[in-house]
Design a protein around this motif. Structure first.
Motif, mmCIF file in Angstrom:
data_model
loop_
_atom_site.group_PDB
_atom_site.id
_atom_site.type_symbol
_atom_site.label_atom_id
_atom_site.label_comp_id
_atom_site.label_asym_id
_atom_site.label_seq_id
_atom_site.Cartn_x
_atom_site.Cartn_y
_atom_site.Cartn_z
ATOM 1 N N THR A 1 0.839 -1.206 0.000
ATOM 2 C CA THR A 1 0.000 0.000 0.000
ATOM 3 C C THR A 1 0.867 1.247 0.000
ATOM 4 N N ARG A 2 1.929 1.229 0.786
ATOM 5 C CA ARG A 2 2.832 2.382 0.798
ATOM 6 C C ARG A 2 3.458 2.602 -0.582
ATOM 7 N N LEU A 3 3.836 1.519 -1.258
ATOM 8 C CA LEU A 3 4.514 1.648 -2.544
ATOM 9 C C LEU A 3 3.569 2.032 -3.675
ATOM 10 N N LEU A 4 2.379 1.430 -3.703
ATOM 11 C CA LEU A 4 1.476 1.622 -4.836
ATOM 12 C C LEU A 4 0.485 2.762 -4.644
ATOM 13 N N VAL A 5 0.068 2.995 -3.405
ATOM 14 C CA VAL A 5 -0.948 4.028 -3.153
ATOM 15 C C VAL A 5 -0.312 5.359 -2.777
ATOM 16 N N LEU A 6 0.863 5.321 -2.154
ATOM 17 C CA LEU A 6 1.522 6.562 -1.737
ATOM 18 C C LEU A 6 2.721 6.900 -2.617
ATOM 19 N N ALA A 7 3.683 5.980 -2.723
ATOM 20 C CA ALA A 7 4.927 6.287 -3.440
ATOM 21 C C ALA A 7 4.699 6.473 -4.937
ATOM 22 N N LEU A 8 3.846 5.663 -5.537
ATOM 23 C CA LEU A 8 3.631 5.767 -6.986
ATOM 24 C C LEU A 8 3.048 7.125 -7.389
ATOM 25 N N PRO A 9 1.970 7.615 -6.761
ATOM 26 C CA PRO A 9 1.489 8.960 -7.115
ATOM 27 C C PRO A 9 2.524 10.043 -6.839
ATOM 28 N N LEU A 10 3.257 9.945 -5.719
ATOM 29 C CA LEU A 10 4.299 10.937 -5.437
ATOM 30 C C LEU A 10 5.380 10.920 -6.505
ATOM 31 N N THR A 11 5.747 9.726 -6.948
ATOM 32 C CA THR A 11 6.747 9.616 -8.021
ATOM 33 C C THR A 11 6.254 10.277 -9.294
ATOM 34 N N PHE A 12 4.983 10.059 -9.622
ATOM 35 C CA PHE A 12 4.416 10.679 -10.820
ATOM 36 C C PHE A 12 4.438 12.203 -10.718
ATOM 37 N N ALA B 1 4.272 9.843 -16.891
ATOM 38 C CA ALA B 1 3.517 8.595 -16.966
ATOM 39 C C ALA B 1 4.284 7.524 -17.743
ATOM 40 N N VAL B 2 5.038 7.952 -18.744
ATOM 41 C CA VAL B 2 5.820 6.997 -19.539
ATOM 42 C C VAL B 2 6.982 6.435 -18.733
ATOM 43 N N THR B 3 7.607 7.246 -17.914
ATOM 44 C CA THR B 3 8.846 6.841 -17.248
ATOM 45 C C THR B 3 8.667 6.347 -15.817
ATOM 46 N N VAL B 4 7.460 6.429 -15.259
ATOM 47 C CA VAL B 4 7.240 6.013 -13.870
ATOM 48 C C VAL B 4 7.159 4.495 -13.694
ATOM 49 N N PRO B 5 6.468 3.728 -14.561
ATOM 50 C CA PRO B 5 6.247 2.304 -14.278
ATOM 51 C C PRO B 5 7.547 1.517 -14.129
ATOM 52 N N VAL B 6 7.592 0.665 -13.122
ATOM 53 C CA VAL B 6 8.737 -0.202 -12.867
ATOM 54 C C VAL B 6 8.536 -1.519 -13.599
ATOM 55 N N ASP B 7 9.592 -2.018 -14.216
ATOM 56 C CA ASP B 7 9.547 -3.285 -14.937
ATOM 57 C C ASP B 7 10.844 -4.033 -14.639
ATOM 58 N N LEU B 8 10.744 -5.243 -14.136
ATOM 59 C CA LEU B 8 11.935 -5.978 -13.719
ATOM 60 C C LEU B 8 12.683 -6.646 -14.866
ATOM 61 N N ALA B 9 12.212 -6.485 -16.112
ATOM 62 C CA ALA B 9 12.872 -7.146 -17.233
ATOM 63 C C ALA B 9 14.370 -6.832 -17.333
ATOM 64 N N PRO B 10 14.809 -5.565 -17.145
ATOM 65 C CA PRO B 10 16.253 -5.310 -17.232
ATOM 66 C C PRO B 10 17.057 -5.962 -16.111
ATOM 67 N N VAL C 1 7.939 -8.501 -2.948
ATOM 68 C CA VAL C 1 7.406 -7.140 -3.009
ATOM 69 C C VAL C 1 7.747 -6.488 -4.343
ATOM 70 N N LEU C 2 8.978 -6.652 -4.798
ATOM 71 C CA LEU C 2 9.378 -6.097 -6.088
ATOM 72 C C LEU C 2 8.569 -6.710 -7.228
ATOM 73 N N THR C 3 8.290 -8.015 -7.134
ATOM 74 C CA THR C 3 7.494 -8.682 -8.164
ATOM 75 C C THR C 3 6.084 -8.115 -8.233
ATOM 76 N N VAL C 4 5.455 -7.943 -7.066
ATOM 77 C CA VAL C 4 4.089 -7.417 -7.043
ATOM 78 C C VAL C 4 4.057 -5.969 -7.528
ATOM 79 N N GLU C 5 5.006 -5.161 -7.066
ATOM 80 C CA GLU C 5 5.046 -3.761 -7.500
ATOM 81 C C GLU C 5 5.201 -3.669 -9.013
ATOM 82 N N SER C 6 6.114 -4.463 -9.560
ATOM 83 C CA SER C 6 6.327 -4.443 -11.003
ATOM 84 C C SER C 6 5.100 -4.926 -11.760
#
Length: 424
Positions: free
Chosen positions: A88-99, A123-132, A149-154
């Motif tokens: 919740t902290r990462l997706l509901v709080l940190a993600l909007p703040l990052t945007f 919006a283009v550069t915010v999403p996290v993707d673990l592929a790299p 946690v990293l898997t779920v966030e990604s």
């Protein structure tokens, strides 16, 4: 047809030497990107790739639909239950703040007063993707709860940011139009989101329920179930388009509704849709190589480099660290979570869609989006793809020095592969 031969031949060659390449942190995304650059560069490239056609836009949207559906179904339920407060902290709080921080940084570097366009950059550069840095998830030097946690966030943040991206793109596409057109475009985009949610629910929940009951009743077999699952994201995409909604958001919503019933399906039921998604994603990495050859051939804005650097560092790290204050997560874990925010397929797809959507009305803005996306993903391939190994080793040594070796932490259950500390 030559493009199919070359891309599949490249993939086959990579498969032959994948183990050796991974010793140098060269995974499939890097290999396909390099191949894309080598085979699409020059006045007479080996492979011709068209990026601005309507067919290309639909192809990219369909690929994104499959990937978002797979992301939604690939989220481990055990991690969500045990790490719900941290997530919740990462997706509901940190993600909007990052945007919003990304928008502010874009406004500073590109001071032309076009907030919709810099919002598209964010919006283009915010999403996290673990592929790299995909090997990170299999690196046992990191505790299983942190990898989970990293898997779920990604898996979830690209689906969460997709509606925001579409609204920002709708606003940016009104460049040069009447003042009221931006508001109308945003309202239309929001309406498309509502139709997408409806289409996703109409496909995902009944689809999962019918497949589960059919399997339990013995009416179908494992192979047919796998094919039925592959049909669901495409069905959701098509239904959303018919309803004048957004197809790839519908596919993500369908995946969320489908996931609970998927756990009662036969083992490996999701493997086919995951393999299809992987194959499509590798094709996109090849296309990304073509984008690299185009992004820097014309007039290049030097501020793009500074924006990409800050996006991968301060814009990601500061909100995550701020939102983890008081979470109970250790200092080393907080910094690792903050740093490990690689950018990949979601940024490529959003960047491509923004470039295609803006090119007819704002060619300069379209070029800037392409440059921002390309530079950000390229830097992420280098920073995250090449540093996760040394960072994991240093992290493990730091944990050992304080007598806190990677393993089950406070509140973890007996199965570290699915459970982690309750970070409340």
């Amino acid at each position: 047809m030559i493009a199919l031969v070359v891309t599949m031949g490249t993939l086959f060659v990579w498969a032959l030497v994948a183990g050796r390449l991974e010793r140098w942190s060269i995974g499939a995304p890097v290999a396909m990107t390099v191949a894309g650059v080598a085979l699409t560069v020059g006045a007479h490239p080996v492979v011709q790739v068209g990026l601005t056609t309507a067919d290309a836009e639909h192809a990219v949207e369909i690929i994104l639909a499959v990937l978002l559906f797979t992301d939604a179904t690939h989220v481990p339920a055990g991690v969500i239950r045990s790490q719900r407060r941290l997530l919740t902290r990462l997706l509901v709080l940190a993600l909007p703040l990052t945007f919003f921080l990304g928008v502010l940084v874009g406004g500073l570097f590109f001071p032309f007063g076009r907030w919709w366009l810099v919002a598209v950059f964010a919006a283009v550069t915010v999403p996290v993707d673990l592929a790299p840095a995909v090997e990170l998830i299999r690196d046992i030097r990191l505790p299983s709860w942190l990898r989970g946690v990293l898997t779920v966030e990604s898996g979830l943040n690209d689906g969460v940011i997709a509606p925001v991206f579409l609204v920002c793109l709708a606003g940016a596409q009104t460049y040069g139009a009447r003042p009221g057109d931006a508001s109308e475009a945003v309202v239309d985009a929001l309406a498309a989101m509502l139709w997408a949610v409806l289409a996703g629910a109409l496909v995902g929940k009944p689809g999962g329920l019918l497949l589960r009951r059919s399997w339990q009743a013995g009416w179908t077999g494992p192979a047919a179930v796998r094919l039925g699952i592959v049909a669901l994201p495409l069905l959701a995409y098509g239904l959303a388009i018919v309803l004048h909604g957004n197809g790839f958001v519908a596919a993500f919503v369908a995946g969320l509704w489908f996931t609970p019933d998927s756990r009662a399906l036969p083992p490996k039921a999701l493997h086919l849709v995951e393999d299809v998604g992987t194959l499509l994603s590798l094709a996109l990495w090849f296309v990304f190589g073509k984008i690299v050859t185009q992004a820097f051939t014309g007039e290049f804005d030097g501020w793009v480099v500074a924006y990409a650097v800050l996006t991968l560092t301060v814009v990601r790290i500061a909100p995550v660290l701020l939102c983890l204050v008081g979470s109970g997560v250790g200092r080393a874990d907080r910094w690792l979570l903050a740093w490990l925010g690689p950018r990949g397929l979601a940024s490529i797809v959003f960047g491509l869609l923004a470039f295609i959507g803006l090119a007819p009305v704002d060619p300069h803005g379209a070029d800037l989006v392409g440059q921002v996306m390309t530079m950000t993903v390229l830097m992420s391939l280098a920073l995250h793809g090449l540093t996760y190994g040394p960072l994991a080793a240093r992290y493990a040594r730091a944990r050992e020095r304080v007598g806190d070796a990677p393993g089950p932490g406070p509140g973890e259950g007996p199965d570290p592969a699915t459970e982690g500390p309750d970070s409340s």
